[in-house]
Write a protein that holds these residues in place. Structure first.
Motif, PDB file in Angstrom:
ATOM      1  N   PRO A  79      10.260  78.318  69.291  1.00  0.00           N
ATOM      2  CA  PRO A  79       9.678  77.531  70.393  1.00  0.00           C
ATOM      3  C   PRO A  79      10.382  77.736  71.732  1.00  0.00           C
ATOM      4  N   HIS A  80      11.723  77.751  71.723  1.00  0.00           N
ATOM      5  CA  HIS A  80      12.431  77.899  73.000  1.00  0.00           C
ATOM      6  C   HIS A  80      12.263  79.305  73.569  1.00  0.00           C
ATOM      7  N   GLN A  81      12.071  80.314  72.702  1.00  0.00           N
ATOM      8  CA  GLN A  81      11.834  81.675  73.192  1.00  0.00           C
ATOM      9  C   GLN A  81      10.478  81.770  73.890  1.00  0.00           C
ATOM     10  N   ALA A  82       9.454  81.170  73.269  1.00  0.00           N
ATOM     11  CA  ALA A  82       8.126  81.170  73.887  1.00  0.00           C
ATOM     12  C   ALA A  82       8.168  80.454  75.235  1.00  0.00           C
ATOM     13  N   TYR A  83       8.879  79.328  75.288  1.00  0.00           N
ATOM     14  CA  TYR A  83       8.981  78.555  76.535  1.00  0.00           C
ATOM     15  C   TYR A  83       9.704  79.366  77.621  1.00  0.00           C
ATOM     16  N   ASN A  84      10.819  79.997  77.259  1.00  0.00           N
ATOM     17  CA  ASN A  84      11.568  80.803  78.227  1.00  0.00           C
ATOM     18  C   ASN A  84      10.757  81.990  78.734  1.00  0.00           C
ATOM     19  N   LEU A  85      10.020  82.622  77.838  1.00  0.00           N
ATOM     20  CA  LEU A  85       9.200  83.772  78.231  1.00  0.00           C
ATOM     21  C   LEU A  85       8.091  83.355  79.188  1.00  0.00           C
ATOM     22  N   MET A  86       7.442  82.221  78.904  1.00  0.00           N
ATOM     23  CA  MET A  86       6.367  81.768  79.795  1.00  0.00           C
ATOM     24  C   MET A  86       6.905  81.432  81.183  1.00  0.00           C
ATOM     25  N   LYS A  87       8.116  80.886  81.246  1.00  0.00           N
ATOM     26  CA  LYS A  87       8.731  80.603  82.544  1.00  0.00           C
ATOM     27  C   LYS A  87       8.989  81.894  83.323  1.00  0.00           C
ATOM     28  N   GLU A  88       9.444  82.930  82.610  1.00  0.00           N
ATOM     29  CA  GLU A  88       9.775  84.192  83.269  1.00  0.00           C
ATOM     30  C   GLU A  88       8.533  85.004  83.642  1.00  0.00           C
ATOM     31  N   LEU A  89       7.523  84.958  82.792  1.00  0.00           N
ATOM     32  CA  LEU A  89       6.358  85.829  82.975  1.00  0.00           C
ATOM     33  C   LEU A  89       5.226  85.170  83.761  1.00  0.00           C
ATOM     34  N   GLY A  90       5.150  83.845  83.706  1.00  0.00           N
ATOM     35  CA  GLY A  90       4.103  83.137  84.427  1.00  0.00           C
ATOM     36  C   GLY A  90       2.732  83.217  83.786  1.00  0.00           C
ATOM     37  N   VAL A  91       2.667  83.666  82.527  1.00  0.00           N
ATOM     38  CA  VAL A  91       1.396  83.717  81.785  1.00  0.00           C
ATOM     39  C   VAL A  91       1.625  83.166  80.386  1.00  0.00           C
ATOM     40  N   GLU A  92       0.528  82.924  79.677  1.00  0.00           N
ATOM     41  CA  GLU A  92       0.630  82.411  78.311  1.00  0.00           C
ATOM     42  C   GLU A  92       1.263  83.461  77.397  1.00  0.00           C
ATOM     43  N   VAL A  93       2.115  83.000  76.498  1.00  0.00           N
ATOM     44  CA  VAL A  93       2.772  83.876  75.522  1.00  0.00           C
ATOM     45  C   VAL A  93       2.512  83.324  74.128  1.00  0.00           C
ATOM     46  N   MET A  94       2.113  84.193  73.210  1.00  0.00           N
ATOM     47  CA  MET A  94       1.935  83.759  71.825  1.00  0.00           C
ATOM     48  C   MET A  94       2.382  84.882  70.896  1.00  0.00           C
ATOM     49  N   ASP A  95       2.532  84.550  69.622  1.00  0.00           N
ATOM     50  CA  ASP A  95       2.937  85.566  68.651  1.00  0.00           C
ATOM     51  C   ASP A  95       1.794  85.858  67.688  1.00  0.00           C
ATOM     52  N   ARG A  96       2.082  86.745  66.735  1.00  0.00           N
ATOM     53  CA  ARG A  96       1.041  87.213  65.818  1.00  0.00           C
ATOM     54  C   ARG A  96       0.479  86.080  64.967  1.00  0.00           C
ATOM     55  N   PHE A  97       1.288  85.065  64.669  1.00  0.00           N
ATOM     56  CA  PHE A  97       0.824  83.925  63.884  1.00  0.00           C
ATOM     57  C   PHE A  97      -0.401  83.291  64.548  1.00  0.00           C
ATOM     58  N   TYR A  98      -0.276  82.989  65.837  1.00  0.00           N
ATOM     59  CA  TYR A  98      -1.384  82.344  66.541  1.00  0.00           C
ATOM     60  C   TYR A  98      -2.552  83.304  66.753  1.00  0.00           C
ATOM     61  N   LEU A  99      -2.258  84.603  66.877  1.00  0.00           N
ATOM     62  CA  LEU A  99      -3.327  85.591  67.005  1.00  0.00           C
ATOM     63  C   LEU A  99      -4.180  85.621  65.740  1.00  0.00           C
ATOM     64  N   ILE A 100      -3.523  85.641  64.580  1.00  0.00           N
ATOM     65  CA  ILE A 100      -4.266  85.627  63.316  1.00  0.00           C
ATOM     66  C   ILE A 100      -5.091  84.348  63.199  1.00  0.00           C
ATOM     67  N   LEU A 101      -4.514  83.224  63.606  1.00  0.00           N
ATOM     68  CA  LEU A 101      -5.254  81.959  63.559  1.00  0.00           C
ATOM     69  C   LEU A 101      -6.483  81.991  64.465  1.00  0.00           C
ATOM     70  N   GLU A 102      -6.372  82.646  65.612  1.00  0.00           N
ATOM     71  CA  GLU A 102      -7.527  82.770  66.505  1.00  0.00           C
ATOM     72  C   GLU A 102      -8.668  83.510  65.813  1.00  0.00           C
ATOM     73  N   ILE A 103      -8.322  84.596  65.130  1.00  0.00           N
ATOM     74  CA  ILE A 103      -9.343  85.372  64.412  1.00  0.00           C
ATOM     75  C   ILE A 103      -9.962  84.519  63.311  1.00  0.00           C
ATOM     76  N   PHE A 104      -9.113  83.818  62.561  1.00  0.00           N
ATOM     77  CA  PHE A 104      -9.602  82.935  61.503  1.00  0.00           C
ATOM     78  C   PHE A 104     -10.565  81.900  62.068  1.00  0.00           C
ATOM     79  N   ALA A 105     -10.184  81.299  63.209  1.00  0.00           N
ATOM     80  CA  ALA A 105     -11.016  80.243  63.799  1.00  0.00           C
ATOM     81  C   ALA A 105     -12.369  80.784  64.234  1.00  0.00           C
ATOM     82  N   GLN A 106     -12.400  82.019  64.732  1.00  0.00           N
ATOM     83  CA  GLN A 106     -13.660  82.625  65.168  1.00  0.00           C
ATOM     84  C   GLN A 106     -14.603  82.874  63.999  1.00  0.00           C
ATOM     85  N   ARG A 107     -14.031  83.095  62.808  1.00  0.00           N
ATOM     86  CA  ARG A 107     -14.844  83.534  61.670  1.00  0.00           C
ATOM     87  C   ARG A 107     -14.966  82.496  60.564  1.00  0.00           C
TER      88      ARG A 107
END
Length: 413
Positions: A79-107
């Motif tokens: 969680p703290h890595q995702a938060y730090n990355l979003m602060k540095e990059l200024g865009v949404e950051v996610m990992d493969r776990f949430y990507l797979i869940l997105e695909i699951f949710a679509q189907r």
């Protein structure tokens, strides 16, 4: 503009570790994203960002230059890595776990699949909510949900309650499914054969070929999410085939746990057809088979119940096929080479299925009462019907316990 969200893919791996960036790209495309950049790094994980600080600056520049609106990591982020990355990059950051869940949710089509997706997401969200609470207490996360720390704490408690409700609902579904399977086995005597394997191996194509069903096939990850069941005749024997969700390497344990009610159907099957794409390079064949076998082992599936199926042989020459089959031998497998698309090798596969059915027996059953012969034809394989002492006697093949029960029932009349 094609309307797709532009994303940058990131993979950090240790030295000597195999890259799975191509698989992350397949997942991103399956979710509907447009990949506009890729960043890789070989190093141990950095505590703050997962990537090194210098690589994060490089990533930030790439985000600015490409106009990417999201960054997707192959690596699981804390969680703290995702938060730090979003602060540095200024865009949404996610990992493969949430990507797979997105695909699951679509189907997801069934209520069960939707509940499993929500459960997996909420369980993962809990760790992030804990981090939000910590940051709110430190004063680094101002005004979250309009109420700061108190709103986060209330949301945390709401998520815990929702998780408990979903787990109860899924437990009830699991119990009902297991009862339904046992009742079907006792009443009908039909064998259940589950098709499984790595996502994209061609399971649905084989399922359609064996059952005559016209299911959805697109070759992308997780085209099948909810289990489909159809009746099929294999060498004249009535069998129930099921097409199940595909496996994937490094599947997060939370996803495996959340989808147990779906994957559990594999554990209940009499036989498992482990389908794999034999046309891929030998190293990929070995990796994906190992991942699939590991998942089956975690479900408690014995090796004796597994039939390996080497699909897509139409894309290989004989020498290439032999090279890949040698890889499977090292894993203790004796696969049946087939092409589900062309129909090649299906006869040998059907013979292996019939010869591998557990508790398979032949019985002579006296046909007494109306409808008995019809039930035998529907739920077993009737070799022949004879007349013996003025009474019909059927010579029947099928599941031993069901045939014994039918024989006793007919003898008692």
């Amino acid at each position: 503009m094609n309307g797709k969200v532009p994303v940058i893919l990131v993979e950090r791996r240790d030295r000597g570790e195999r890259s799975l960036l191509h698989e992350l790209k397949e997942l991103a495309l399956a979710a509907g994203y447009e990949v506009v950049g890729v960043v890789t790094q070989r190093r141990p994980p950095d505590p703050r960002f997962n990537l090194g600080a210098g690589k994060v600056k490089e990533l930030a520049e790439l985000v600015r230059r490409t106009g990417a609106r999201k960054v997707i990591f192959f690596n699981e982020l804390k969680p703290h890595q995702a938060y730090n990355l979003m602060k540095e990059l200024g865009v949404e950051v996610m990992d493969r776990f949430y990507l797979i869940l997105e695909i699951f949710a679509q189907r997801a089509g069934s209520t069960e699949a939707k509940l499993q997706i929500e459960l997996a997401r909420l369980k993962r969200d809990l760790s992030f909510i804990r981090e939000w609470l910590r940051l709110a207490k430190l004063g680094e996360l101002h005004g979250f949900m309009g109420g700061g720390e108190y709103a986060i704490d209330a949301y945390y408690k709401h998520v815990r309650r929702r998780i408990a409700r979903i787990e109860r609902a899924l437990a009830e579904l699991r119990t009902r499914k297991e009862i339904r399977w046992r009742v079907r086995a006792e009443e009908k005597g039909l064998y259940y054969v589950a098709l499984t394997g790595y996502t994209g191996a061609g399971k649905t194509t084989l399922f359609n070929r064996l059952t005559g069903y016209n299911g959805y096939v697109d070759g992308r990850p997780f085209a099948t999410l909810s289990t489909k069941m159809r009746r099929a005749l294999i060498r004249g024997r009535p069998i129930i085939l099921s097409d199940t969700v595909g496996f994937i390497d490094c599947l997060p344990p939370q996803l495996l746990d959340a989808f147990y009610t779906t994957l559990g159907e594999v554990a209940l099957a009499d036989l498992i057809l482990l389908v794999f794409d034999v046309s891929e390079p030998p190293s990929e064949v070995a990796r994906k088979l190992s991942a699939s076998l590991s998942t089956l082992q975690s479900l408690g599936v014995a090796a004796s119940r597994i039939i390996a199926v080497a699909n897509k042989i139409d894309l290989l020459g004989n020498d290439e096929l032999e090279e890949r089959l040698r890889v499977t031998e090292k894993l203790g497998l004796d696969p049946i080479p087939i092409s589900a698309l062309k129909g090649t090798g299906l006869g040998k596969l059907e013979d292996r299925i019939i010869s591998s059915l557990p508790r398979y027996a032949v019985r002579r059953i006296r046909v007494s009462g109306r409808g008995v012969l019809r039930r035998l034809y529907e739920n077993a394989y009737v070799r022949r019907v004879e007349v013996e002492d003025g009474q019909l006697v059927a010579v029947v093949e099928g599941k031993e316990e069901w045939l014994e029960a039918m024989a006793r029932r007919c003898a008692a009349r």
